[in-house]
Design an enzyme around this catalytic site. Structure first.
Site, PDB file in Angstrom:
ATOM      1  N   ASP A 163      -8.811  -5.517  -5.871  1.00  0.00           N
ATOM      2  CA  ASP A 163      -8.679  -4.486  -4.851  1.00  0.00           C
ATOM      3  C   ASP A 163      -9.370  -3.154  -5.301  1.00  0.00           C
ATOM      4  OD1 ASP A 163      -7.474  -2.541  -3.137  1.00  0.00           O
ATOM      5  OD2 ASP A 163      -5.364  -3.351  -3.471  1.00  0.00           O
ATOM      6  N   HIS A 216      -7.758  -5.954  -0.875  1.00  0.00           N
ATOM      7  CA  HIS A 216      -6.044  -5.469  -0.541  1.00  0.00           C
ATOM      8  C   HIS A 216      -5.204  -6.251   0.486  1.00  0.00           C
ATOM      9  CE1 HIS A 216      -3.791  -1.449  -0.675  1.00  0.00           C
ATOM     10  NE2 HIS A 216      -3.870  -1.466   0.870  1.00  0.00           N
ATOM     11  N   SER A 242       0.839  -1.359   0.141  1.00  0.00           N
ATOM     12  CA  SER A 242      -0.062   0.034   0.101  1.00  0.00           C
ATOM     13  C   SER A 242       0.869   1.214  -0.075  1.00  0.00           C
ATOM     14  CB  SER A 242      -0.899   0.009   1.052  1.00  0.00           C
ATOM     15  OG  SER A 242      -2.144   0.562   0.790  1.00  0.00           O
TER      16      SER A 242
END
Length: 663
Positions: free
Chosen positions: A310, A341, A204
């Site tokens: 995601d 995610h 991320s």
């Protein structure tokens, strides 16, 4: 809760075998990566003591003054490295995770934070990287991004402060920057223990910074492993003017700021507000946070990992980054899962650790282990079922133009290689209460909120690999309008439940161990398994736009009701096989509830089908589409074409932070 050791490297062996292996591995480690010896080494082994590792902190001078206090900002760098290597005078490579999350939010499935001893040295370094790699001859470095945890400066959400604060650490590891033993002192700290060869990794925001640092072309950065990461921050917040979230970068900065930064960074926060207007217009702020523009500077190899479902860091981010890296000849590899995610450590743990080990051994230690000659792509087809491709997208993939055509029922048409006749239209009214799941469920019905276009059941498998585009010519009845387009696989399947709390995984109570442990830093993590869902429809690619940005991404304008406008929607990158017997659908509609914010108005839009088309990267190109849509399809039973297709619900995106856990 039983604790088990997993993976081939954790099997018990006889004492004599262990001694022999350790002696052999130590010789290989001491000789590599210099000269010809590295070419013969295949794998680093855990020959160094983790318990006895050096644990220290330094503060690297970034050369910036983001908080405007009149002195250069320093970022905190926590280091765990093998003591024996330093005693032997052997320099080691670095695995680096630069993150804003070390004190506010945590890392990994168990939201681990950094912890410290009385001297301020790190006790728990989140994740398993230090437990696993330090005994194998690597240093692991955790960098607090500017404005977070123990660092100076201010968070600027992917901008120069974020990127350059991490780049400064790479420079320091290569002797080009200064560091100090304390945050405010004058005693210098050197990195003589490092050979300068650095790999950056992270999920991320962490992996996003790895992308940004690589795009500077910094010397010494040999590889990056961005997991579910952003390549352009505009595309995290907007899709051609359509807002993906109801908050902006200033909100995100406030979430990760340290208490010190919150007190001193009001001016920096205001810059985030001013630079990122909620209009969705492209500004200089976004140009400074678009790493794709720097893909031609990337010298590091890149191992991209992303969940194809995601809906936090949406997959356009990996798609455009991958395409730019490909054009610039960057050595690269990719894993694509069915998850949302999620870190690969939590959906393919053993294979992931083995592959990452080989990757770092090759690019940081110089071992000739063949990782760069293995298939470029691993793709999850069904939960825990993976396929590989020598290159990705596969050879023979080409963008094929398919056209929506009208059918006997209004709003329910087909897909064809031939364009629709002139003056053929489809009409729908934006209903912000509905979403892609609702549209797919009513694909064979004439409903007022969408226009659907569907093939007959396919006679052969049809694979989509890469990024699609849908060009739409639409006439609105109001001065503002949002459009969505989705590709749907209509047919029965078992997929990962990406809308569940774990976004495709379930977390168990047992633990598996990956490396050595200490009392303050365990290498053992809770097991996970696939969270499965049985569906009869799968949305596998999506795109959105604000129609007012038809002429320019830089500036949206008010629409003239009754006037036609043409705009192209960029559909997210994916790799999906629509099996024989299933149908492929393209749906065009208004607001995709839960995934974009609605426009100010709720227009009715009339789509000119003769001037509307989708460009889809089919493996095999137009011939593959033609073959799959002719002939007699196999019989799959009634579920394959039910009038009310059941899919995974659209997750409600309560989180606006590109982090690990739902909040």
């Amino acid at each position: 809760m039983p604790i088990r050791a997993r993976g081939t490297r954790h099997r018990s062996r006889s004492l004599s075998s262990l001694v022999l292996a350790a002696v052999t591995a130590l010789a290989a480690v001491l000789l590599a990566p210099g000269g010809a010896q590295a070419a013969h080494a295949k794998e680093s082994r855990p020959v160094y003591s983790y318990a006895n590792a050096v644990r220290e902190a330094v503060w690297v001078d970034t050369g910036l003054d983001g908080d405007g206090d009149g002195r250069n900002d320093r970022v905190a760098v926590d280091i765990v490295r093998p003591r024996e290597a330093a005693q032997q005078g052997r320099k080691v490579p670095v695995i680096m995770d630069a993150s804003p999350y070390y004190s506010c939010c945590g890392r990994g499935n168990e939201s681990q934070l950094k912890t410290y001893d009385a001297n301020g040295n790190v006790v728990q370094m989140p994740l398993y990287y230090d437990n696993y790699f330090v005994p194998r001859g690597y240093a692991v470095v955790g960098v607090d991004l500017a404005g977070t945890n123990r660092s100076d400066g201010c968070v600027d959400v992917g901008g120069p402060s974020d990127v350059l604060s991490a780049k400064a650490v790479v420079d320091w590891l290569n002797g080009r920057a200064r560091a100090y033993t304390t945050r405010t002192g004058t005693q210098r700290a050197g990195a003589g223990w490092s050979n300068g060869r650095t790999g950056m990794i992270g999920k991320s925001w962490d992996g996003t910074i790895a992308n940004g640092v690589a795009a500077t072309g910094v010397e010494g950065l040999k590889t990056i492993v961005p997991i579910s990461s952003i390549s352009s921050w505009y595309d995290y917040y907007f899709a051609k003017g359509a807002a993906l979230y109801d908050g902006g970068p200033a909100e995100l900065a406030g979430y990760v700021d340290s208490p010190d930064a919150q007190a001193r960074c009001a001016a920096a926060q205001q810059k985030l507000v001013d630079g990122a207007p909620r209009t969705g217009d492209w500004t200089k702020f976004w140009t400074a946070r678009d790493y794709v523009l720097g893909a031609d500077k990337v010298k590091a190899s890149v191992f991209v990992v992303h969940g194809m479902q995601d809906l936090n860091v949406r997959t356009k981010n990996f798609g455009q980054w991958w395409e730019a890296l490909s054009k610039n000849g960057v050595e690269r590899k990719i894993w694509l899962s069915q998850t949302g995610h999620v870190d690969p450590f939590d959906y393919r743990r053993g294979a992931w650790v083995d592959t990452l080990h080989q990757w770092f051994d090759h690019y940081l230690l110089g071992y000739d282990n063949g990782i760069e000659r293995q298939p470029m792509a691993d793709i999850e087809r069904h939960p825990d079922q993976w396929s590989t491709d020598r290159v990705w997208p596969p050879a023979g993939t080409s963008a094929t133009v398919v056209h929506p055509v009208s059918g006997p029922v209004a709003g329910v048409g087909g897909l064809s290689l031939k364009s629709a006749p002139a003056r053929t239209t489809a009409t729908f009214t934006d209903n912000p209460a509905l979403d892609e799941t609702s549209w797919a469920a009513a694909i064979d019905k004439s409903t007022p909120e969408k226009a659907g276009f569907v093939t007959q059941p396919l006679t052969r498998d049809l694979r989509v690999s890469g990024s699609s585009k849908v060009t739409v010519t639409a006439t609105p009845t109001t001065s503002s309008a949002h459009l969505s387009a989705v590709l749907v696989d209509l047919g029965p399947d078992t997929i990962r439940n990406y809308s569940g709390d774990g976004e495709g995984i379930l977390t168990g109570s047992d633990r598996t161990c990956w490396g050595a442990s200490t009392a303050g830093d365990s290498s053992c993590y809770r097991t996970t398994s696939a969270d499965r869902a049985d569906v009869s429809a799968t949305v596998f690619s999506r795109g959105w736009v604000d129609l007012g940005h038809y002429a320019s991404a830089a500036k949206g304008v008010a629409l003239t009701p009754g006037k036609p406008y043409t705009i192209t929607l960029d559909l997210a990158a994916t790799d999906h096989v629509v099996p024989a017997g299933h149908r492929l659908a393209l749906i065009v509609a208004g607001t995709d509830n839960g995934l974009i914010e609605p426009a100010a108005d709720k227009p009715t839009l009339t789509v000119d089908l003769a001037r509307t088309a989708a460009q889809v990267p089919f493996v095999g190109g137009s011939r593959a589409f033609a073959r799959a849509t002719t002939g007699t399809p196999p019989r799959l039973g009634a579920q394959a074409a039910t009038p009310s297709a059941k899919g995974v619900p659209v997750p409600r995106m309560t989180r606006r932070v590109p982090g690990d856990a739902r909040r």
